[in-house]
Motif scaffolding. Structure first.
Motif, PDB file in Angstrom:
ATOM      1  N   THR A 241       1.942   8.111  -8.758  1.00 17.19           N
ATOM      2  CA  THR A 241       1.206   6.844  -8.727  1.00 17.19           C
ATOM      3  C   THR A 241       0.846   6.409  -7.314  1.00 17.19           C
ATOM      4  O   THR A 241       1.460   6.827  -6.331  1.00 17.19           O
ATOM      5  N   SER A 242      -0.139   5.557  -7.254  1.00 18.54           N
ATOM      6  CA  SER A 242      -0.513   4.844  -6.037  1.00 18.54           C
ATOM      7  C   SER A 242      -0.591   3.360  -6.388  1.00 18.54           C
ATOM      8  O   SER A 242      -1.497   2.933  -7.111  1.00 18.54           O
ATOM      9  N   ASP A 243       0.410   2.606  -5.935  1.00 15.08           N
ATOM     10  CA  ASP A 243       0.477   1.176  -6.227  1.00 15.08           C
ATOM     11  C   ASP A 243       0.360   0.898  -7.717  1.00 15.08           C
ATOM     12  O   ASP A 243      -0.363  -0.004  -8.154  1.00 15.08           O
ATOM     13  N   GLY A 244       1.074   1.714  -8.504  1.00 15.84           N
ATOM     14  CA  GLY A 244       1.100   1.502  -9.941  1.00 15.84           C
ATOM     15  C   GLY A 244       0.014   2.217 -10.717  1.00 15.84           C
ATOM     16  O   GLY A 244       0.068   2.273 -11.943  1.00 15.84           O
ATOM     17  N   ASN A 245      -0.974   2.770 -10.029  1.00 17.66           N
ATOM     18  CA  ASN A 245      -2.030   3.525 -10.698  1.00 17.66           C
ATOM     19  C   ASN A 245      -1.689   5.007 -10.686  1.00 17.66           C
ATOM     20  O   ASN A 245      -1.403   5.575  -9.630  1.00 17.66           O
ATOM     21  N   CYS A 246      -1.726   5.629 -11.846  1.00 14.89           N
ATOM     22  CA  CYS A 246      -1.577   7.082 -11.871  1.00 14.89           C
ATOM     23  C   CYS A 246      -2.772   7.717 -11.184  1.00 14.89           C
ATOM     24  O   CYS A 246      -3.893   7.209 -11.252  1.00 14.89           O
ATOM     25  N   LEU A 247      -2.530   8.836 -10.504  1.00 14.97           N
ATOM     26  CA  LEU A 247      -3.605   9.540  -9.821  1.00 14.97           C
ATOM     27  C   LEU A 247      -4.331  10.465 -10.786  1.00 14.97           C
ATOM     28  O   LEU A 247      -3.712  11.282 -11.475  1.00 14.97           O
ATOM     29  N   ASP A 248      -5.637  10.350 -10.830  1.00 12.79           N
ATOM     30  CA  ASP A 248      -6.474  11.267 -11.601  1.00 12.79           C
ATOM     31  C   ASP A 248      -7.417  11.932 -10.602  1.00 12.79           C
ATOM     32  O   ASP A 248      -8.548  11.491 -10.403  1.00 12.79           O
ATOM     33  N   ILE A 249      -6.916  12.980  -9.953  1.00 14.93           N
ATOM     34  CA  ILE A 249      -7.651  13.648  -8.882  1.00 14.93           C
ATOM     35  C   ILE A 249      -8.424  14.827  -9.473  1.00 14.93           C
ATOM     36  O   ILE A 249      -7.847  15.697 -10.124  1.00 14.93           O
ATOM     37  N   ARG A 250      -9.725  14.860  -9.242  1.00 13.03           N
ATOM     38  CA  ARG A 250     -10.570  15.967  -9.698  1.00 13.03           C
ATOM     39  C   ARG A 250     -11.100  16.706  -8.485  1.00 13.03           C
ATOM     40  O   ARG A 250     -11.755  16.113  -7.629  1.00 13.03           O
ATOM     41  N   VAL A 251     -10.846  18.004  -8.414  1.00 12.18           N
ATOM     42  CA  VAL A 251     -11.253  18.815  -7.270  1.00 12.18           C
ATOM     43  C   VAL A 251     -12.332  19.792  -7.698  1.00 12.18           C
ATOM     44  O   VAL A 251     -12.162  20.536  -8.674  1.00 12.18           O
ATOM     45  N   SER A 252     -13.428  19.785  -6.982  1.00 18.63           N
ATOM     46  CA  SER A 252     -14.505  20.740  -7.248  1.00 18.63           C
ATOM     47  C   SER A 252     -14.832  21.498  -5.969  1.00 18.63           C
ATOM     48  O   SER A 252     -14.684  20.971  -4.867  1.00 18.63           O
TER      49      SER A 252
ATOM     50  N   LEU B 206       0.810  -1.206   0.000  1.00 22.14           N
ATOM     51  CA  LEU B 206       0.000   0.000   0.000  1.00 22.14           C
ATOM     52  C   LEU B 206       0.849   1.264   0.000  1.00 22.14           C
ATOM     53  O   LEU B 206       0.522   2.245  -0.628  1.00 22.14           O
ATOM     54  N   LEU B 207       1.975   1.215   0.708  1.00 22.63           N
ATOM     55  CA  LEU B 207       2.802   2.405   0.787  1.00 22.63           C
ATOM     56  C   LEU B 207       3.886   2.437  -0.288  1.00 22.63           C
ATOM     57  O   LEU B 207       4.729   3.308  -0.289  1.00 22.63           O
ATOM     58  N   SER B 208       3.846   1.505  -1.204  1.00 23.83           N
ATOM     59  CA  SER B 208       4.772   1.540  -2.329  1.00 23.83           C
ATOM     60  C   SER B 208       4.015   2.099  -3.523  1.00 23.83           C
ATOM     61  O   SER B 208       3.119   1.480  -4.063  1.00 23.83           O
ATOM     62  N   PHE B 209       4.398   3.316  -3.916  1.00 26.12           N
ATOM     63  CA  PHE B 209       3.560   4.045  -4.853  1.00 26.12           C
ATOM     64  C   PHE B 209       3.887   3.781  -6.320  1.00 26.12           C
ATOM     65  O   PHE B 209       3.207   4.253  -7.205  1.00 26.12           O
ATOM     66  N   GLY B 210       4.905   3.059  -6.619  1.00 23.08           N
ATOM     67  CA  GLY B 210       5.132   2.597  -7.978  1.00 23.08           C
ATOM     68  C   GLY B 210       5.752   3.623  -8.903  1.00 23.08           C
ATOM     69  O   GLY B 210       5.604   4.814  -8.727  1.00 23.08           O
ATOM     70  N   THR B 211       6.458   3.187  -9.945  1.00 20.03           N
ATOM     71  CA  THR B 211       7.018   4.037 -10.989  1.00 20.03           C
ATOM     72  C   THR B 211       7.164   3.223 -12.245  1.00 20.03           C
ATOM     73  O   THR B 211       7.674   2.099 -12.199  1.00 20.03           O
TER      74      THR B 211
END
Length: 608
Positions: free
Chosen positions: A86-97, A47-52
């Motif tokens: 990334t988070s565990d190999g997933n790129c972050l797609d954060i949308r803020v409203s 979980l704490l390995s964010f991947g690259t």
């Protein structure tokens, strides 16, 4: 570095000072890890390995944030997307409203499923409001993003009038100065919709109460014993009354009410505010956009500034996917890194584990010797917040109350130590004193109840619920007629209570005659000595009250159990079915103070 020095360069690394009450985001990581570890795979999955770099599809996470911090969070999210964080190999797609805090809290409290997975309001006040009665959407706390102290901001000429920057004040002293004759015109955002306004008003009440208690302690010696003299509520009510004529719907709109310059026209314009209850960050944003001539100067109270603390909460965490929970944790951790700190400071926020940035403070309008870096004020309790909301409600909004008084035979019982006065005698006197606390715009009615009082009915309406200032036939006002009706109340010999049938009938009437824009409530006073024996059961009453209650048009029941035979637990169970509460007084003389306090608390807890 001295207490009031202005740091030009923010230290990094181990040199950061601890910011009071700010939790480091590593706590957030631990909290979210604890939550997600329930799946039994969090640690093993890294979980704490964010991947690259990204080796999986991006994970979408929607964040609803307070309008003031949303731009900063959006900038950080865009940088994360650009840098392929990334988070565990997933790129972050954060949308803020951006979401208005009070609207989001109301929707969550009502159980409305939101379209976002993380909520960042400007204060824990809204988290408490969103929790409501416990039936809303679950929120999982995961730390705090940033902070901003609540201050009093003034245009330069008004700041000079108050002695800025050298003159310092407690909250009580600031309120007294701002409400005095010839003082700057003070404005605020509506405490029902603004945590800034609510926290400031709560601080005024607490500060005045503490000052009053200190004076009492001084009179009684140093043992700390002494009665509360009501100074807090008195000054807070005076401040609320003053603010009620100069209130704005929101913090951004509040800034639009400011006087624009020092011209003679502006000085004499009664529609323009010269001082505001405002956050440091809001003052920073205002001053950053101006030419400098109309910049605000800030007063930081010496008894501690409450802070907007921007809590970060997972919304309905059990419904989130593992990827979403991990992404939420990863983004929270990202907010604790230096680039994010710089972004938050660029937008005028304070950050965890760092002294206030000198440029932020100077731009916002803070100067020594104002105690801008003093310890944060202790956050107000839920009850304090409710009391302040109630105080604001009954001060600013009119009330509509139907009062239902027990006239069963037991109300003729004498009250010990009252020179032969009965429970009814003392109850009437207390009600008459309470009546004097309401304005001509308030609406109050009166029922009495005892078994078979009116034929088969256990209740009778004596005076309709109407505006106290309304004229009545024969001359006089509704207040005067109601006062006469209170005075004429008398016990019915040998009659039992008839409480349950009466409560249902009175609540139905109060719901049917609900008036928008007012605080509507039903008040029942009973000594509870004789139980119902021919009406509906308590269980059936509670069931029907729950079916009648409408959160969009709240009519809380305030039930006061009077005398040594009264059962507070019983009336509390009934009252809670409507969103109200039960109270108990052993001496009917205490009804006035308990009743007014109950109205304040109920008004706060039912505020939309």
């Amino acid at each position: 570095m001295g207490r009031h020095s202005l740091p030009d360069v923010r230290p990094t690394g181990a040199g950061r000072a601890r910011s009071p009450r700010r939790r480091h985001v590593s706590i957030a990581a631990a909290l979210v890890l604890a939550v997600t570890a329930g799946t039994g795979v969090a640690a093993r999955a890294g979980l704490l390995s964010f991947g690259t770099p990204c080796d999986k599809a991006p994970v979408r996470l929607d964040i609803a944030a307070s309008p003031d911090i949303a731009p900063a969070l959006r900038e950080i999210a865009e940088r994360a997307r650009r840098d392929r964080v990334t988070s565990d190999g997933n790129c972050l797609d954060i949308r803020v409203s951006a979401r208005e805090n009070f609207k989001a809290a109301a929707a969550l409290a009502g159980g409305t499923a939101p379209g976002y997975q993380v909520w960042v309001p400007d204060s824990d006040v809204w988290v408490d409001r969103a929790k409501g009665s416990g039936d809303g959407i679950a929120l999982t706390p995961a730390g705090n993003v940033a902070s901003s102290p609540v201050t009093l901001a003034a245009v330069p000429r008004s700041a000079r009038t108050l002695g800025w920057p050298h003159e310092t004040y407690t909250w009580a002293e600031l309120a007294a100065a701002a409400t005095g004759t010839g003082r700057p015109r003070l404005g605020s955002a509506d405490p029902l919709r603004s945590a800034t306004g609510l926290l400031a008003l709560s601080s005024v009440a607490e500060s005045a109460q503490q000052n009053g208690q200190n004076r009492q302690d001084g009179r009684n010696g140093k043992d700390g014993k002494g009665g509360q003299d009501g100074t807090g509520d008195t000054l807070a009510a005076a401040t609320a009354q003053l603010l009620s004529g100069r209130v704005a719907d929101s913090d951004p709109r509040l800034l639009d009410t400011l006087a624009q310059d020092d011209s003679a026209a502006e000085k004499g314009n009664p529609r323009r505010n010269e001082a505001l209850l405002l956050s440091e960050q809001a003052a920073f944003a205002h001053n950053s956009e101006g030419s400098g001539a109309d910049n605000l100067d800030l007063f930081y109270p010496t008894d501690g500034a409450p802070v907007l603390d921007y809590p970060y909460s997972l919304v309905n965490q059990t419904a989130l996917s593992t990827d979403q929970s991990r992404a939420a944790m990863r983004f929270m951790a990202l907010l604790g890194e230096d680039p994010s700190y710089r972004t938050l400071e660029k937008h005028g926020f304070r950050v965890a584990n760092a002294p206030v940035h000198g440029e932020v403070l100077r731009t916002a309008g803070g100067r020594s010797p104002q105690p801008y870096d003093g310890a944060d004020a202790r956050p107000p309790s839920v009850e304090t917040v409710q009391r302040t909301l109630g105080l604001w409600t009954v001060t600013v909004r009119s009330t509509r109350l139907t009062t239902v008084v027990d006239t069963s035979g037991s109300m003729a019982a004498p009250v010990p130590g009252r020179a032969g006065q009965s429970r009814m005698d003392v109850t009437k006197a207390s009600l008459l004193r309470a009546l004097n606390q309401f304005t001509s715009e308030d609406e109050i009615g009166l029922w009495e109840f005892a078994t078979r009082l009116d034929g088969k009915k256990d209740y009778r309406e004596l005076e309709k619920t109407a505006r106290l200032g309304d004229p009545v036939k024969g001359g006089g006002t509704h207040r005067e007629r109601l006062s006469d009706a209170f005075s004429a109340l008398k016990p019915v010999p040998d009659a039992d209570t008839g409480l349950y049938d009466t409560t249902l009938a009175a609540y139905r009437k109060a719901r049917a005659t609900y008036v928008d824009g007012k605080f509507n409530a039903l008040i029942i006073l009973t000594d509870g000595s004789n139980k119902d024996d021919d009406g509906i059961s308590r269980g059936e009453l509670i069931k029907r009250l729950k079916a009648l209650a409408d959160p969009e048009r709240p009519v809380p029941l305030i039930a006061v159990a009077v005398g040594p035979d009264a059962d507070r637990a019983e009336v509390d169970k009934v009252a809670k079915a409507t969103g109200g509460a039960g109270y108990e007084v052993s001496d009917p003389a205490d009804i006035q103070s308990v009743l007014l306090r109950a109205i304040m608390l109920s008004a706060g807890s039912t505020t939309p």
